[in-house]
Design a protein around this motif. Structure first.
Motif, PDB file in Angstrom:
ATOM      1  N   TYR A   1      48.029  10.036 -51.733  1.00  0.00           N
ATOM      2  CA  TYR A   1      47.483   9.695 -50.414  1.00  0.00           C
ATOM      3  C   TYR A   1      48.609   9.556 -49.386  1.00  0.00           C
ATOM      4  O   TYR A   1      48.498  10.076 -48.260  1.00  0.00           O
ATOM      5  CB  TYR A   1      46.686   8.397 -50.508  1.00  0.00           C
ATOM      6  CG  TYR A   1      46.149   7.909 -49.178  1.00  0.00           C
ATOM      7  CD1 TYR A   1      45.310   8.704 -48.404  1.00  0.00           C
ATOM      8  CD2 TYR A   1      46.488   6.646 -48.692  1.00  0.00           C
ATOM      9  CE1 TYR A   1      44.815   8.257 -47.186  1.00  0.00           C
ATOM     10  CE2 TYR A   1      45.994   6.199 -47.474  1.00  0.00           C
ATOM     11  CZ  TYR A   1      45.170   7.008 -46.726  1.00  0.00           C
ATOM     12  OH  TYR A   1      44.685   6.574 -45.512  1.00  0.00           O
ATOM     13  N   ILE A   2      49.680   8.891 -49.749  1.00  0.00           N
ATOM     14  CA  ILE A   2      50.815   8.727 -48.832  1.00  0.00           C
ATOM     15  C   ILE A   2      51.409  10.084 -48.470  1.00  0.00           C
ATOM     16  O   ILE A   2      51.701  10.364 -47.301  1.00  0.00           O
ATOM     17  CB  ILE A   2      51.886   7.813 -49.463  1.00  0.00           C
ATOM     18  CG1 ILE A   2      51.352   6.375 -49.566  1.00  0.00           C
ATOM     19  CG2 ILE A   2      53.170   7.829 -48.630  1.00  0.00           C
ATOM     20  CD1 ILE A   2      52.239   5.444 -50.365  1.00  0.00           C
ATOM     21  N   ASP A   3      51.573  10.957 -49.468  1.00  0.00           N
ATOM     22  CA  ASP A   3      52.100  12.308 -49.214  1.00  0.00           C
ATOM     23  C   ASP A   3      51.177  13.079 -48.272  1.00  0.00           C
ATOM     24  O   ASP A   3      51.638  13.815 -47.392  1.00  0.00           O
ATOM     25  CB  ASP A   3      52.263  13.080 -50.528  1.00  0.00           C
ATOM     26  CG  ASP A   3      53.427  12.566 -51.368  1.00  0.00           C
ATOM     27  OD1 ASP A   3      54.302  11.882 -50.798  1.00  0.00           O
ATOM     28  OD2 ASP A   3      53.448  12.846 -52.578  1.00  0.00           O
TER      29      ASP A   3
ATOM     30  N   ASN B   1      52.873  15.588 -40.023  1.00  0.00           N
ATOM     31  CA  ASN B   1      53.822  16.673 -39.756  1.00  0.00           C
ATOM     32  C   ASN B   1      53.168  17.872 -39.088  1.00  0.00           C
ATOM     33  O   ASN B   1      53.830  18.635 -38.385  1.00  0.00           O
ATOM     34  CB  ASN B   1      54.497  17.125 -41.061  1.00  0.00           C
ATOM     35  CG  ASN B   1      55.524  16.133 -41.560  1.00  0.00           C
ATOM     36  OD1 ASN B   1      56.026  15.315 -40.795  1.00  0.00           O
ATOM     37  ND2 ASN B   1      55.824  16.180 -42.852  1.00  0.00           N
ATOM     38  N   THR B   2      51.878  18.047 -39.330  1.00  0.00           N
ATOM     39  CA  THR B   2      51.172  19.172 -38.704  1.00  0.00           C
ATOM     40  C   THR B   2      50.625  18.810 -37.332  1.00  0.00           C
ATOM     41  O   THR B   2      49.925  19.611 -36.717  1.00  0.00           O
ATOM     42  CB  THR B   2      50.010  19.657 -39.597  1.00  0.00           C
ATOM     43  OG1 THR B   2      49.088  18.587 -39.799  1.00  0.00           O
ATOM     44  CG2 THR B   2      50.509  20.164 -40.934  1.00  0.00           C
ATOM     45  N   GLY B   3      50.918  17.605 -36.876  1.00  0.00           N
ATOM     46  CA  GLY B   3      50.485  17.210 -35.537  1.00  0.00           C
ATOM     47  C   GLY B   3      49.175  16.470 -35.484  1.00  0.00           C
ATOM     48  O   GLY B   3      48.646  16.195 -34.401  1.00  0.00           O
ATOM     49  N   ILE B   4      48.589  16.133 -36.649  1.00  0.00           N
ATOM     50  CA  ILE B   4      47.345  15.367 -36.687  1.00  0.00           C
ATOM     51  C   ILE B   4      47.710  13.885 -36.676  1.00  0.00           C
ATOM     52  O   ILE B   4      48.339  13.374 -37.596  1.00  0.00           O
ATOM     53  CB  ILE B   4      46.512  15.718 -37.933  1.00  0.00           C
ATOM     54  CG1 ILE B   4      46.100  17.198 -37.878  1.00  0.00           C
ATOM     55  CG2 ILE B   4      45.281  14.820 -38.035  1.00  0.00           C
ATOM     56  CD1 ILE B   4      45.380  17.693 -39.102  1.00  0.00           C
TER      57      ILE B   4
ATOM     58  N   ARG C   1      44.544   3.340 -38.868  1.00  0.00           N
ATOM     59  CA  ARG C   1      43.552   4.270 -39.423  1.00  0.00           C
ATOM     60  C   ARG C   1      43.875   4.624 -40.872  1.00  0.00           C
ATOM     61  O   ARG C   1      42.968   4.788 -41.694  1.00  0.00           O
ATOM     62  CB  ARG C   1      43.480   5.535 -38.570  1.00  0.00           C
ATOM     63  CG  ARG C   1      42.728   5.329 -37.274  1.00  0.00           C
ATOM     64  CD  ARG C   1      42.702   6.582 -36.407  1.00  0.00           C
ATOM     65  NE  ARG C   1      41.905   7.641 -36.990  1.00  0.00           N
ATOM     66  CZ  ARG C   1      40.579   7.733 -36.916  1.00  0.00           C
ATOM     67  NH1 ARG C   1      39.886   6.799 -36.310  1.00  0.00           N
ATOM     68  NH2 ARG C   1      39.942   8.744 -37.449  1.00  0.00           N
ATOM     69  N   ALA C   2      45.168   4.731 -41.194  1.00  0.00           N
ATOM     70  CA  ALA C   2      45.566   5.036 -42.571  1.00  0.00           C
ATOM     71  C   ALA C   2      45.095   3.933 -43.520  1.00  0.00           C
ATOM     72  O   ALA C   2      44.671   4.207 -44.653  1.00  0.00           O
ATOM     73  CB  ALA C   2      47.084   5.202 -42.659  1.00  0.00           C
TER      74      ALA C   2
ATOM     75  N   ILE D   1      44.605  21.566 -45.886  1.00  0.00           N
ATOM     76  CA  ILE D   1      45.555  20.593 -46.418  1.00  0.00           C
ATOM     77  C   ILE D   1      44.918  19.742 -47.513  1.00  0.00           C
ATOM     78  O   ILE D   1      45.491  19.557 -48.593  1.00  0.00           O
ATOM     79  CB  ILE D   1      46.083  19.688 -45.281  1.00  0.00           C
ATOM     80  CG1 ILE D   1      46.896  20.512 -44.282  1.00  0.00           C
ATOM     81  CG2 ILE D   1      46.947  18.564 -45.848  1.00  0.00           C
ATOM     82  CD1 ILE D   1      47.316  19.743 -43.041  1.00  0.00           C
ATOM     83  N   VAL D   2      43.730  19.224 -47.246  1.00  0.00           N
ATOM     84  CA  VAL D   2      43.080  18.329 -48.211  1.00  0.00           C
ATOM     85  C   VAL D   2      42.648  19.085 -49.458  1.00  0.00           C
ATOM     86  O   VAL D   2      42.849  18.614 -50.585  1.00  0.00           O
ATOM     87  CB  VAL D   2      41.884  17.605 -47.558  1.00  0.00           C
ATOM     88  CG1 VAL D   2      41.145  16.748 -48.585  1.00  0.00           C
ATOM     89  CG2 VAL D   2      42.357  16.740 -46.403  1.00  0.00           C
TER      90      VAL D   2
END
Length: 378
Positions: free
Chosen positions: A226-228, A235-238, A244-245, A288-289
């Motif tokens: 989850y942390i990764d 890093n992708t700008g999201i 929220r995390a 990504i997910v």
């Protein structure tokens, strides 16, 4: 975990799914939201059954006082929160009459949520975030199990960003696939003819019990992944704030609860596909997910973890063009170059799921050409 505790909610969700064909993802996510005690936002054009699904779900909450309202620019606080008691007002007290209003509802549905004006915005923000409502000196604790907001458009006014941020889950509601239209028509016709069909029910107390169980779910097996994942998304700008995390963990735990597990597994991270801020992020999040969870799908996984939406070729091509323009535009820093490379990798993985072979081949050629350009300039 006793399976009997989750059965009433599963029965209700299955009933709503049988009524609204092709909407399993929306309905499953509303179930996740209920268990996580988080708010859900439904985005899509009129006629995609947003309000009808929520109404059907609310009918299954036994003894629950549910509240729904269509907001306009002229909606006044009294219309949502209740009018001040005139008798008490004459005595110099500001006491709200909440009978039949939002402050006593178990499930709240606010349609066209972004029409909220400044007169109600602050009170609404507090209600969504803290499940509390301040009216004069009166502070009310709200029994709401979940708030659902809906809109045909995304917010454009910066003043509404805080309101949008209060909805942890964001779901894009589209028209059903043409292949399912026959089933949709049959289900709709049966619904019109059989309005007396009994809806399975669950009590607010049972939902609260499930919410308490979600707090006891072990997340240790997924924490590192989850942390990764959060790092990769950033890093992708999201944008994912620390707050929220932390709250997203409630969604992961809810996925485990509905699967009758005491601990989360990697596939429970499927819920992260629904934390987007813009439509452009939906495809990127999918890639990504799915890359993070696809190797860990088991029979214990939530059904939605198995569901991989075929990407829209036009959207994928649009993302490739955006990255090409960014690479060509200016001198980029090392970090900016890495962000573009990361995004391109995820777009490349999504391209593999495009169903039309001709479109897939063309897009992959464009991706390869951009990779060549990147490699030659490094």
């Amino acid at each position: 975990m006793s399976q009997n505790n989750i059965l009433p909610l599963k029965a209700l969700l299955d009933h709503v799914k049988s009524t609204f064909i092709g909407k399993d993802d929306v309905i499953d996510l509303l179930g996740i939201s209920l268990i996580a005690k988080e708010n859900t936002f439904l985005f899509g054009p009129p006629g995609t059954a947003k309000s009808a699904i929520v109404k059907s779900l609310s009918k299954g909450i036994e003894n629950g006082k549910n509240f729904e309202y269509l907001l306009t620019r002229f909606t006044e606080p009294n219309e949502l929160f209740g009018p001040f008691d005139i008798k008490k007002l004459r005595e110099g007290e500001l006491v709200t009459n909440i009978e039949g209003m939002m402050p006593e509802a178990s499930l709240v549905f606010l349609d066209e949520i972004f029409n909220a004006n400044s007169a109600i915005l602050n009170s609404l923000l507090m209600a969504l975030n803290e499940k509390m409502l301040r009216r004069g000196k009166q502070v009310l604790e709200l029994p709401a199990l979940m708030f659902v907001g809906a809109s045909n458009v995304l917010p454009e006014d910066d003043a509404l960003d805080a309101l949008f941020d209060r909805f942890l889950i964001r779901i894009k509601c589209d028209y059903v696939h043409p292949d399912l239209l026959n089933q949709v028509l049959l289900a709709g016709w049966n619904l019109e003819r059989n309005k007396t069909v009994k809806t399975p029910t669950i009590t607010p107390e049972q939902i609260i019990e499930l919410q308490q169980k979600a707090k006891k779910i072990s997340l240790s097996a997924v924490l590192e992944t989850y942390i990764d994942l959060i790092r990769n998304l950033r890093n992708t700008g999201i944008t994912i704030s620390d707050r929220r995390a932390v709250k997203i963990q409630n969604l992961i735990a809810a996925s485990a609860v509905i699967c009758d597990r005491d601990e989360a597994i990697i596939s429970d991270l499927w819920v992260l596909k629904y934390i987007w801020d813009t439509e452009e992020q939906i495809e990127i999040l999918e890639g990504i997910v799915n890359s993070a969870i696809e190797q860990e799908i088991t029979e214990k996984s939530h059904p939605q973890a198995l569901f991989n939406k075929a990407p829209n070729p036009e959207e994928v091509m649009k993302e490739v063009q955006i990255l090409k323009e960014k690479w060509d535009a200016t001198v980029l820093s090392y970090d900016e170059q890495n962000v573009i490379k990361d995004k391109l990798r995820y777009i490349q993985s999504r391209a593999d799921w495009i169903q039309n072979e001709e479109q897939k081949t063309y897009i992959k050629k464009e991706i390869d050409a951009l990779w060549q350009q990147i490699l030659q300039s490094v």
